[in-house]
Design an enzyme around this catalytic site. Structure first.
Site, PDB file in Angstrom:
ATOM      1  N   ASP A  18      67.956  97.008 -13.558  1.00  0.00           N
ATOM      2  CA  ASP A  18      68.238  95.805 -12.782  1.00  0.00           C
ATOM      3  C   ASP A  18      68.815  94.762 -13.739  1.00  0.00           C
ATOM      4  OD1 ASP A  18      68.447  94.004 -10.732  1.00  0.00           O
ATOM      5  OD2 ASP A  18      66.331  94.046 -10.154  1.00  0.00           O
ATOM      6  N   ASP A  34      73.451  89.757  -8.806  1.00  0.00           N
ATOM      7  CA  ASP A  34      73.470  89.240  -7.432  1.00  0.00           C
ATOM      8  C   ASP A  34      72.478  88.088  -7.315  1.00  0.00           C
ATOM      9  OD1 ASP A  34      71.381  91.079  -7.932  1.00  0.00           O
ATOM     10  OD2 ASP A  34      70.999  91.289  -5.792  1.00  0.00           O
ATOM     11  N   ALA A  80      66.523  90.744  -1.749  1.00  0.00           N
ATOM     12  CA  ALA A  80      65.811  89.532  -1.315  1.00  0.00           C
ATOM     13  C   ALA A  80      64.832  89.786  -0.174  1.00  0.00           C
ATOM     14  CB  ALA A  80      66.804  88.446  -0.924  1.00  0.00           C
ATOM     15  N   CYS A  87      40.814 110.458  -1.822  1.00  0.00           N
ATOM     16  CA  CYS A  87      42.118 110.920  -2.304  1.00  0.00           C
ATOM     17  C   CYS A  87      41.951 112.252  -3.021  1.00  0.00           C
ATOM     18  CB  CYS A  87      42.699 109.867  -3.242  1.00  0.00           C
ATOM     19  SG  CYS A  87      44.101 110.434  -4.210  1.00  0.00           S
ATOM     20  N   CYS A  91      43.852 113.319  -5.629  1.00  0.00           N
ATOM     21  CA  CYS A  91      44.449 113.366  -6.965  1.00  0.00           C
ATOM     22  C   CYS A  91      43.400 113.648  -8.044  1.00  0.00           C
ATOM     23  CB  CYS A  91      45.244 112.092  -7.257  1.00  0.00           C
ATOM     24  SG  CYS A  91      44.292 110.749  -7.970  1.00  0.00           S
ATOM     25  N   CYS A 111      40.759 110.927  -8.804  1.00  0.00           N
ATOM     26  CA  CYS A 111      39.718 110.726  -7.781  1.00  0.00           C
ATOM     27  C   CYS A 111      38.787 111.918  -7.629  1.00  0.00           C
ATOM     28  CB  CYS A 111      40.376 110.414  -6.444  1.00  0.00           C
ATOM     29  SG  CYS A 111      41.374 108.919  -6.532  1.00  0.00           S
TER      30      CYS A 111
HETATM   31  N1  GUN Z   1      64.515  92.929  -7.128  1.00  0.00           N
HETATM   32  C1  GUN Z   1      63.926  92.573  -5.974  1.00  0.00           C
HETATM   33  N2  GUN Z   1      64.833  91.989  -5.138  1.00  0.00           N
HETATM   34  C2  GUN Z   1      66.005  91.990  -5.781  1.00  0.00           C
HETATM   35  C3  GUN Z   1      67.319  91.534  -5.428  1.00  0.00           C
HETATM   36  O1  GUN Z   1      67.566  90.993  -4.343  1.00  0.00           O
HETATM   37  N3  GUN Z   1      68.294  91.721  -6.364  1.00  0.00           N
HETATM   38  C4  GUN Z   1      68.044  92.325  -7.581  1.00  0.00           C
HETATM   39  N4  GUN Z   1      69.057  92.494  -8.431  1.00  0.00           N
HETATM   40  N5  GUN Z   1      66.820  92.757  -7.939  1.00  0.00           N
HETATM   41  C5  GUN Z   1      65.818  92.581  -7.043  1.00  0.00           C
HETATM   42 ZN    ZN Z   2      43.517 109.421  -6.222  1.00  0.00          ZN
END
Ligand code: GUN
Ligand code: ZN
Length: 484
Positions: free
Chosen positions: A90, A125, A193, A276, A278, A281
């Site tokens: 990101d 963004d 978002a 669970c 796993c 657990c």
């Molecule tokens: N991580 C959570 N929401 C967003 C987003 O709208 N844009 C980016 N780039 N990372 C995010």
């Molecule tokens: Zn578990």
């Protein structure tokens, strides 16, 4: 394009697919666990062994870190993190939404993501808050779109860049955003978002935003739901056509002493037992887990297992064609999820256009099931049925001689000819003893049939039990009771 997506099975708008990035491939739907290089409760290598094919990390953290920046540039991300699967990075956008500014430009972050060997890069963004007014949202969107166009211009049509869809909670802006992202040329589109919506349980708004974005996104694009972390909402999001999720929830919840399940989360202090399968657990009691010196790591491991298991369940449901049943089950885990589910049902006309025609079965799970895509599709398909002039529909009783066409009746679908008795959805549809809601839905099928066959004369014969209701539901259609 360097990023390609292929859908192999589908159910509702959900897909089981294959995402190819350069020479690497992964199966979808998938969860990309968020890796924080400063805090690894579970290492990427361990995740690989748990079946994780892709992870996501934040390039901004690497670019600003004394400890990691040079190493990332020299060794590359895959060696540094010891992960040979797909790594998505990101940009600084999340920091931008939290702190208001970042000290990096769009082309700088993309160049950095390229230089550290990331497989999927994200431009800078702007994630607009859902509280923002229209004018702010439009301004932010214009900048985001400009940056996406810049990304394509500078790095070329084959660069593995994601094209995030923004537009806040304004459905028309989401549509416009998605349309322009397609026009600029992206085949991998995160919907952005939405974290504040999910954090405040605004699942109805989430469904509106995602459905609006999907309206103008190509069905060939791979859709990533940014920051979606709780496994209880994966089925709902998948049904809308989201293919990828990324989340730090497994680690954040663990730090907070919370235990994730697909039905909801628990405080570890409140658990009398560990529900669970796993290895965490099954190898200790709830009490032992609470007291364990590495309890945070153990909880993170369990949370990740629980999340991955839900992804597997969703994939199987898509192959079987039972995703509606899974959505129904999961969305009863929280009343606000139920609101999201009901909002999704309001979009059934759009979803029915693309839903597949045959599935393994149809299990009725209550009134909401009457509104599913298969019921609408069946009703619409009735217009193609060839009928004679005199048509008899028998509801909950035997038919009579002397008609050109005889039809049976199965709610919530409606009338059917004997040839369709064993085919989907009439045959593999399990319904309980009929109730009024079911019969009423079935009558809508009769009305649709009557409207599309004006040259036929339709008579209904009905058991005493349902006669009053059927007469009420079928104005203008002759209804007789079978025991006069
Ligand atoms: N991580 C959570 N929401 C967003 C987003 O709208 N844009 C980016 N780039 N990372 C995010
Ligand atoms: Zn578990």
């Amino acid at each position: 394009m360097a990023i390609a997506f292929e859908s192999l099975y589908s159910d509702i708008a959900g897909r089981c697919g294959k995402l190819t990035v350069g020479k690497k491939t992964m199966r979808t739907p998938a969860l990309l666990p968020v890796i924080n290089p400063h805090l690894q409760l579970v290492t990427p290598k361990e995740m690989r062994e748990m079946g994780v094919e892709a992870i996501i990390t934040n390039a901004y953290i690497f670019s600003q870190s004394k400890q990691f920046r040079t190493r990332a540039l020299e060794e590359g991300l895959h060696k540094l993190l010891d992960f040979d699967g797909i790594i998505m990075t990101d940009s600084g956008s999340f920091q931008l939404s939290v702190y208001g500014e970042v000290s990096i430009t769009n082309t700088e972050t993309l160049s950095f993501q390229r230089d550290i060997g990331s497989d999927i890069w994200v431009p800078l963004d702007i994630p607009t808050s859902p509280a923002a007014d229209r004018q702010t949202t439009e301004c932010d969107l214009a900048i985001t779109l400009q940056r996406l166009a810049e990304a394509r211009e500078v790095f070329g049509p084959d660069a593995p860049i994601a094209g995030p869809v923004q537009g806040g909670t304004f459905e028309d802006l989401r549509e416009r955003s998605a349309r322009e992202v397609m026009e600029i040329g992206f085949s991998f589109c995160p919907i952005g978002a939405v974290v504040p919506l999910m954090e405040s349980y605004r699942y109805r708004d989430l469904v509106r935003v995602v459905m609006a974005s999907k309206r103008t996104l190509s069905p060939a694009a791979c859709i990533h739901l940014f920051g979606a972390g709780h496994p209880s909402m994966f089925a709902l999001a998948t049904a809308m056509g989201c293919d990828l999720f990324d989340s730090a929830a497994y680690a954040l919840y663990a730090k907070d002493g919370r235990y994730l399940t697909a039905h909801g989360s628990y405080r570890i202090d409140d658990l009398a037992d560990l529900p669970c399968a796993c290895s965490v657990c099954r190898s200790q009691t709830a009490e032992e887990l609470r007291a364990a010196p590495d309890r945070e790591r153990l909880l993170a491991l369990h949370n990740l297992y629980a999340t991955l298991a839900e992804i597997s369940r969703i994939r199987q449901a898509i192959v079987d064609g039972t995703l509606w049943e899974l959505v129904d089950e999961r969305c009863r885990g929280h009343p606000r999820l139920l609101e999201g589910y009901r909002e999704l049902l309001a979009h059934v006309p759009a979803l029915a256009e693309h839903d597949r025609v045959s599935k393994r079965r149809f299990f009725y799970r209550g009134d909401e099931s009457c509104l599913r895509t298969e019921v609408l599709q069946y009703r619409q398909g009735l217009s193609r049925l060839a009928l004679g002039r005199e048509v008899l529909i028998a509801i909950d009783c035997k038919g009579l001689e002397g008609f050109d066409t005889q039809l049976s009746f199965k709610p919530p679908f409606g009338p059917y000819p004997v040839e369709l008795k064993e085919t989907f959805p009439i045959g593999p549809c399990e319904i309980p003893e009929w109730d009024e809601a079911l019969v009423r839905q079935g009558c809508l099928g009769i009305r649709a049939l009557a409207e599309s066959h004006r040259d036929s004369r339709i008579t209904v014969i009905c058991s005493r039990k349902w006669a009053d209701l059927v007469i009420r539901e079928l104005p203008g259609i002759e209804v007789t009771s079978d025991e006069v």
